[in-house]
Design a protein around this motif. Sequence first.
Motif, short mmCIF file in Angstrom:
data_model
loop_
_atom_site.label_atom_id
_atom_site.label_comp_id
_atom_site.label_asym_id
_atom_site.label_seq_id
_atom_site.Cartn_x
_atom_site.Cartn_y
_atom_site.Cartn_z
N MET A 20 20.73 68.63 -27.27
CA MET A 20 21.80 68.70 -26.93
C MET A 20 22.59 67.93 -25.76
O MET A 20 21.72 68.03 -24.50
N ILE A 21 23.35 67.66 -25.67
CA ILE A 21 23.72 66.71 -24.42
C ILE A 21 23.50 67.75 -23.20
O ILE A 21 24.60 68.76 -22.76
N ASP A 22 22.57 67.12 -21.60
CA ASP A 22 22.87 67.84 -20.69
C ASP A 22 24.00 67.41 -19.37
O ASP A 22 24.76 68.01 -19.02
N HIS A 23 23.88 65.93 -19.41
CA HIS A 23 24.84 65.08 -18.45
C HIS A 23 24.98 63.40 -18.98
O HIS A 23 24.26 63.12 -19.49
N LEU A 24 26.69 63.34 -18.18
CA LEU A 24 26.37 61.61 -18.62
C LEU A 24 26.30 61.75 -17.06
O LEU A 24 27.20 62.35 -16.59
N VAL A 25 26.07 60.36 -17.10
CA VAL A 25 25.99 59.61 -15.61
C VAL A 25 26.52 58.71 -15.82
O VAL A 25 27.06 57.57 -16.27
N TYR A 26 27.52 58.45 -14.49
CA TYR A 26 29.00 57.91 -13.98
C TYR A 26 28.90 57.37 -12.50
O TYR A 26 28.74 58.04 -11.79
N GLY A 27 28.18 56.33 -12.60
CA GLY A 27 27.78 55.19 -11.13
C GLY A 27 28.86 54.58 -10.74
O GLY A 27 29.64 54.43 -11.08
N THR A 28 28.58 54.56 -9.12
CA THR A 28 30.38 53.98 -8.50
C THR A 28 29.69 53.40 -6.91
O THR A 28 28.90 54.38 -6.44
N PRO A 29 29.87 52.58 -6.67
CA PRO A 29 29.93 52.38 -4.96
C PRO A 29 30.45 52.97 -3.98
O PRO A 29 29.40 52.70 -3.46
N GLU A 30 30.99 53.88 -4.99
CA GLU A 30 31.80 54.13 -3.31
C GLU A 30 32.53 55.65 -3.79
O GLU A 30 33.48 56.23 -4.79
N LEU A 31 31.49 56.60 -4.11
CA LEU A 31 31.66 57.60 -3.95
C LEU A 31 33.09 58.56 -3.80
O LEU A 31 33.65 59.46 -5.19
N ALA A 32 33.74 58.52 -2.31
CA ALA A 32 34.76 59.51 -2.46
C ALA A 32 35.92 58.49 -3.60
O ALA A 32 36.82 59.26 -3.73
N GLY A 33 36.41 57.43 -3.26
CA GLY A 33 37.73 57.00 -3.94
C GLY A 33 37.09 57.03 -5.97
O GLY A 33 38.53 57.22 -5.99
N THR A 34 36.14 56.89 -6.26
CA THR A 34 35.55 57.32 -7.86
C THR A 34 36.14 58.97 -8.02
O THR A 34 37.08 58.87 -9.12
N VAL A 35 35.72 59.85 -6.94
CA VAL A 35 36.12 61.23 -6.93
C VAL A 35 37.86 61.35 -7.22
O VAL A 35 38.90 61.74 -8.05
N ALA A 36 38.68 60.84 -6.09
CA ALA A 36 39.83 61.04 -5.67
C ALA A 36 40.76 60.25 -7.48
O ALA A 36 41.39 61.41 -7.60
N ARG A 37 39.95 58.74 -7.70
CA ARG A 37 40.57 58.44 -9.65
C ARG A 37 40.43 59.06 -10.31
O ARG A 37 41.35 59.68 -11.27
N LEU A 38 39.29 60.17 -10.40
CA LEU A 38 39.07 60.80 -11.58
C LEU A 38 40.15 62.49 -11.43
O LEU A 38 40.69 62.29 -12.51
N SER A 39 39.61 62.51 -10.46
CA SER A 39 40.87 64.00 -10.02
C SER A 39 41.41 63.80 -10.60
O SER A 39 43.19 64.65 -11.04
N ALA A 40 43.09 62.67 -9.94
CA ALA A 40 43.94 62.19 -10.14
C ALA A 40 44.41 62.04 -11.47
O ALA A 40 45.75 62.15 -12.52
N LEU A 41 43.34 62.03 -12.59
CA LEU A 41 42.90 61.69 -13.86
C LEU A 41 43.33 63.19 -15.20
O LEU A 41 43.49 63.29 -16.18
N GLY A 42 43.18 64.06 -13.70
CA GLY A 42 43.02 65.65 -14.46
C GLY A 42 41.26 65.72 -13.92
O GLY A 42 41.51 66.77 -15.78
N VAL A 43 39.95 65.00 -14.32
CA VAL A 43 39.26 65.23 -14.18
C VAL A 43 38.96 65.92 -12.96
O VAL A 43 38.85 65.40 -11.64
N ALA A 44 38.74 67.55 -13.06
CA ALA A 44 38.32 67.97 -11.63
C ALA A 44 36.76 67.76 -11.37
O ALA A 44 35.85 67.66 -12.43
N LEU A 45 36.18 67.60 -10.25
CA LEU A 45 35.43 67.71 -9.36
C LEU A 45 34.82 68.21 -8.41
O LEU A 45 35.78 68.57 -7.30
N SER A 46 33.79 69.36 -8.50
CA SER A 46 33.11 70.02 -7.27
C SER A 46 31.73 69.16 -6.43
O SER A 46 31.03 68.59 -7.56
N PRO A 47 31.79 69.69 -5.38
CA PRO A 47 30.43 68.38 -4.74
C PRO A 47 29.25 68.82 -5.70
O PRO A 47 29.15 70.63 -5.75
#
Length: 205
Positions: free
Chosen positions: A1-28
């Motif tokens: 079973m797939i457990d999770h995907l690992v999406y890395g970023t050098p700048e976490l806040a900016g990536t979270v904001a970008r993905l959220s704007a695309l429709g991918v809701a994220l929680s801390p």
Amino acid sequence: MIDHLVYGTPELAGTVARLSALGVALSPGGRHVGLGTRNHLADLGGGAYLEVIGPDLEQPVPEGPRPFGIDTLTSERLLTWAVRVDGIDAAIAAARAAGHDPGPAHEMHRDRPDGVRLAWRLTAPPAPELDGLVPFLIDWADTPHPAASAAPGARLVDLRATHPDPAAVASWLDALGVRADLTVAAGPRTFTAVLETPTGPVELH
């Protein structure tokens, strides 16, 4: 079973904001104390989740390199993935018997923002020469699974890759018993997750 995907970023806040704007809701998610990273999570349905992980600048600089090559990233990237097992020692033994060694299991933990401690055992990402296409193993035992408290809304609909040696990737997937979870074709290395979100499809590479 797939457990999770690992999406890395050098700048976490900016990536979270970008993905959220695309429709991918994220929680801390929480901090990986001593490793210098923290994450945000999105439920992907079916018990899987997306982990967006990057440097935690509120922690001291770690003594060693941050996990998943975070220190070397210059842009966001789908790095690797994990498969969930019940009984990680048996899963490791089975893979070794099939000709591939995923390595030993290590214990880790982190605290959620609400104070609940999560603990798990996992292997390191194996086969570095295959650049993240071979998943690592993770066993959550009796701890709450992160998908249950991750932000809902997205759904994983496809996970695919290309590689110059697709047979090598397929051999590993067979040994781990997860070949059906990832489609691999011949070509330059690519890794793509397709998510369905309330605002339309999103591809992560």
